[in-house]
Write an enzyme that holds these catalytic residues in place. Structure first.
Site, mmCIF file in Angstrom:
data_model
loop_
_atom_site.group_PDB
_atom_site.id
_atom_site.type_symbol
_atom_site.label_atom_id
_atom_site.label_comp_id
_atom_site.label_asym_id
_atom_site.label_seq_id
_atom_site.Cartn_x
_atom_site.Cartn_y
_atom_site.Cartn_z
ATOM 1 N N GLU A 61 0.697 -1.100 -0.106
ATOM 2 C CA GLU A 61 0.027 -0.077 0.031
ATOM 3 C C GLU A 61 0.962 1.266 0.105
ATOM 4 O O GLU A 61 0.366 2.261 -0.150
ATOM 5 C CB GLU A 61 -1.008 -0.194 1.020
ATOM 6 C CG GLU A 61 -0.343 0.099 2.663
ATOM 7 C CD GLU A 61 -1.246 0.099 3.832
ATOM 8 O OE1 GLU A 61 -1.810 1.026 3.980
ATOM 9 O OE2 GLU A 61 -1.698 -1.013 4.327
ATOM 10 N N SER A 62 2.124 1.201 0.261
ATOM 11 C CA SER A 62 2.813 2.346 0.000
ATOM 12 C C SER A 62 3.187 2.818 -1.489
ATOM 13 O O SER A 62 3.799 3.834 -1.656
ATOM 14 C CB SER A 62 4.414 2.098 0.631
ATOM 15 O OG SER A 62 4.977 1.025 0.208
#
Length: 245
Positions: free
Chosen positions: A42-43
């Site tokens: 998700e980064s």
């Protein structure tokens, strides 16, 4: 547990990876049976190929080994919420009989402050929008509870039809892999059912480690033990070494 979780990714092309046990399983799958598996964090990293287990979603190893790094809004808006990702792989602090997840707070009893957990992160969106969800965690009454202290992430809600009623795109949790066995949702009730145990584990051990009256399949299978190649790859992943050494 990690090996069986990795095997559960067989046939998947893209995986949205949670940190911790899910990350270990997803990276092991990529090093063994699924070399073309695209790992998404998700980064904003797409196609990460870390040489060791990342410490967090912000670990520089993920960006350094990725095919591309995009913005967090693009990860969620374009890739995740549009239903473009096959599997979401999540952990949990608490799970109930319908595979709903708590990663927010723990009720520690009267006159004691709440136990604070890491929080939701991207888990609610992952569980909502990936085509299916896998979960991996250790099996105990502390983790498998009759009632969540807080609902962070919806699995199957309170039963069939809840996901559709909430407008959630994916199928939801399809397997919960633990250090004792594998639980899967019943097709009719969506309640978790014990379908497999690991070698040396008994059905009674699993039911005693569950905080509700766990349903057990008519025929409970036994998972295949890890191979030497799988164990070597897992050790190498944890040490940052070459699995062929």
């Amino acid at each position: 547990m990690t090996v069986n979780a990795a095997r559960a990714l067989h046939g998947s092309r893209t995986c949205f990876v949670g940190i911790g046990l899910p990350s270990a399983a997803a990276n092991l799958a990529r090093r063994t049976s699924q070399p073309d598996l695209v790992l998404i964090y998700e980064s904003g990293t797409l196609g990460s190929k870390p040489t060791r287990l990342p410490l967090s979603i912000g670990d520089g190893e993920l960006a350094a080994t990725a095919d591309a790094v995009v913005s967090v809004p693009e990860i969620f808006n374009y890739w995740l919420q549009a239903g473009r990702i096959d599997v979401g792989f999540l952990g949990a602090a608490q799970v109930d009989r319908y595979a709903n997840i708590n990663t927010t707070v723990i009720d520690r009893g009267p006159d004691r402050p709440e136990g604070r957990l890491p929080g939701a992160g991207g888990a609610p969106e992952i569980a909502a929008s990936c085509r299916k969800v896998l979960m991996v965690l250790r099996h105990s009454r502390r983790n498998f509870v009759e009632r969540l202290d807080f609902v962070t992430t919806v699995g199957h809600g309170s039963g069939p039809g809840d996901r559709a009623g909430l407008g959630l795109l994916g199928q939801g949790p399809m397997a919960v892999i633990t250090d004792l066995g594998v639980l899967r949702p019943d097709p009719e009730t969506a309640e978790l059912v014990l379908t497999e145990i690991h070698p040396g584990v008994t059905v009674e051990q699993v039911t005693e480690a569950t905080g509700w009256k766990l349903r057990v399949a008519d025929s409970v299978g036994v998972t295949e033990p890890p191979t030497q190649a799988e164990l070597a790859a897992l050790r190498a992943l944890k040490s940052g070494g070459d699995p062929r050494a």
